[in-house]
Design a protein around this motif. Structure first.
Motif, PDB file in Angstrom:
ATOM      1  N   GLY A   1       0.845  -1.193   0.000  1.00 41.99           N
ATOM      2  CA  GLY A   1       0.000   0.000   0.000  1.00 41.99           C
ATOM      3  C   GLY A   1       0.878   1.240   0.000  1.00 41.99           C
TER       4      GLY A   1
ATOM      5  N   CYS B   1      -3.145  -5.211   2.375  1.00 42.99           N
ATOM      6  CA  CYS B   1      -1.729  -5.092   1.990  1.00 42.99           C
ATOM      7  C   CYS B   1      -0.817  -5.887   2.923  1.00 42.99           C
TER       8      CYS B   1
ATOM      9  N   VAL C   1       3.109  -1.555   3.934  1.00 43.11           N
ATOM     10  CA  VAL C   1       2.770  -0.230   3.409  1.00 43.11           C
ATOM     11  C   VAL C   1       4.035   0.621   3.319  1.00 43.11           C
TER      12      VAL C   1
ATOM     13  N   ALA D   1      -6.420  -0.854   3.484  1.00 37.47           N
ATOM     14  CA  ALA D   1      -4.974  -1.106   3.330  1.00 37.47           C
ATOM     15  C   ALA D   1      -4.502  -2.081   4.397  1.00 37.47           C
TER      16      ALA D   1
END
Ligand code: ATP
Length: 241
Positions: free
Chosen positions: A31, A198, A201, A194
């Motif tokens: 992300g 993900c 990040v 996210a």
């Protein structure tokens, strides 16, 4: 698979990116998050070969996007925040045209029913792109990104304007890309999404990477055990202000 090294981008006298470096490996979804104006779109547009970097290097599965753009782009799929589509093609013609551009028309002919079905576009296949709703246009853009055999996928705010069923389908698609070894970079302001979607990040602010890692790593670095991504993000980006 995607390597960004020391990326600098100036818009005339304004430095939008100041030495951004990060990597997305095959088999992971990363992300790209950050406050408005952090430089996320600029970084994605440089990675996609739309903006020419002022400095630094971007490698797409080993190919330099500036020095060898055709090879790099053949391995790349990019969906911008507001997709530019060919308004006077029908949905099916649009997908076919993109498949022809990437020389994957045979695969498209075999997969077209599946693609149209997956993105809920079967009923719209013969409608002009100009007549589609915003969310439908986004679905066409995402479907186009899946047509050729890309290994690096860049998405700029892809879930804005798509209905809940479309978002669920899109997340499934990303998980499938990851599971088949693709590298996915997705910018989003939806931190709860996210957090769930993900693997890691990259947090940007003021044209720089201020932190990167898994949620657990970020929590540890901030001594915020148990905090959600939103709290960690605010701590990291407010510190930078
Ligand atoms: P958002 O979350 O609001 O979409 P972002 O993180 O994607 O923001 P960018 O769109 O990359 O940020 O913008 C980074 C900086 O570069 C901002 O200060 C913006 O004003 C500036 N910028 C972007 N495009 C241009 C341009 N074409 N000319 C001049 N400055 C620009």
């Amino acid at each position: 698979m995607l390597q960004v090294e020391g990326l600098v981008k100036d818009y005339k006298k304004f430095r939008a990116l100041s030495g951004v470096s990060f990597e997305v490996k095959g088999g992971e979804i990363v992300g790209l998050i950050g406050p408005n104006g952090a430089g996320k779109t600029t970084a994605l547009r440089c990675c996609a070969g739309i903006l020419r970097p002022t400095g630094g290097h971007i490698l797409i599965s080993g190919s330099d996007i500036v020095l060898d753009p055709a090879r790099a782009k053949s391995k790349l799929a990019y969906v911008p925040e507001v997709p530019s589509l060919y308004e006077l093609l029908t949905v099916e013609e649009h997908l076919k045209f993109v498949a022809m551009c990437y020389d994957t028309i045979d695969q498209f002919e075999m997969r077209k029913e599946e693609l149209l079905d997956r993105y809920d576009l079967l009923a719209k296949r013969n409608e002009l792109v100009a007549a589609l709703s915003k969310g439908m246009r986004q679905k066409v853009a995402v479907a186009c990104a899946m047509i050729h055999n890309a290994v690096v996928f860049l998405f700029d705010e892809p879930m804005i304007g798509i209905d809940p069923a479309g978002v669920a389908e899109f997340k499934k698609e990303l998980a499938g890309v990851r599971d088949s070894g693709g590298a996915v970079l997705v910018s989003t302001h939806l931190l709860d999404t996210a957090e769930r979607l993900c693997d890691r990040v990259v947090i940007m602010a003021h044209g720089k990477v201020v932190a990167e890692g898994t949620l657990e790593e970020l929590r540890r670095s901030q001594h915020m055990e148990g905090a959600d991504l939103e709290r960690v993000f605010l701590a990291l980006t407010e510190e930078g202000d």
